[in-house]
Design an enzyme around this catalytic site. Sequence first.
Site: not given
Length: 271
Positions: A117, A142, A171-172
């Site tokens: 991420s 996270y 950001s998908s």
Amino acid sequence: MKTAPSAALGRLLLTGAAGALGRQLRPRLLPHCTLLRVSDVAAMEAANSGEEVVQAALEDKAAIHALLKGIDAVVHLGGISTEQAFDPVLQANIIGVYNLYEAARQHGVKRIVFASSNHVTGFYRQDEVIDATMPVRPDGYYGVSKAFGENLSRFYFDRYCIETVCLRIGSSFPEPKDRRMLATWLSYDDLERLVIASLTAPVVGHSIVYGMSGNTTTWWDNTPARHIGFRPQDSSEPYRAAREAAQPTLDLQDPAVLLQGGAYVRMGPFE
């Protein structure tokens, strides 16, 4: 143009298949496989031709070892995908990713595509351009768990020669939702291109690549990962006018505006 199907990936495992990105990738990966085994802790759609559906929790060691049996490569999207309290993140993203790599070692899996991420480096500023060689600066539990996964995958490459491409996904979504996503957006078609490139590049070793489309605004330099062969074909630029009109002013005192992690940098504490 999407990647042409080829059925060249052998027996592929896709974890996190019930999640938003898993649901996108499942039909896109199937034509490239001789078998696609899909897994999630949540319920999934029934198996199509050429698929196996296995419900399993990442923290269940025995289940994950069974899941990896007979698999050639893994696309690991499974686990907690948002900032949360530490305990659930620990179970799914830390214990779970260890179970996955240890099972891969025991079953002879030689390549994993690991969904990391951008929140691994969320405390860098938005006026900085960084690459994957720079120190991690996670913006929450996270992000810490994804940094752990990157380090664990490095260990399993150095010790056991299991290749991994870590995808620091931005950001998908179908389109950028706000001004931040003008820099971080990854289209679904570019996500597919990125995963296929990561699975098919001849040699990847241990690589880290930021998952972003060919956006005009960017905070991430993917030069160290050009050997993967990922060349994005989409861009957030067609959405710029609408996103800027929706957010005509920004509060430069807000850490979520100044820092790359956005709202994640001010989430918590959770107790």
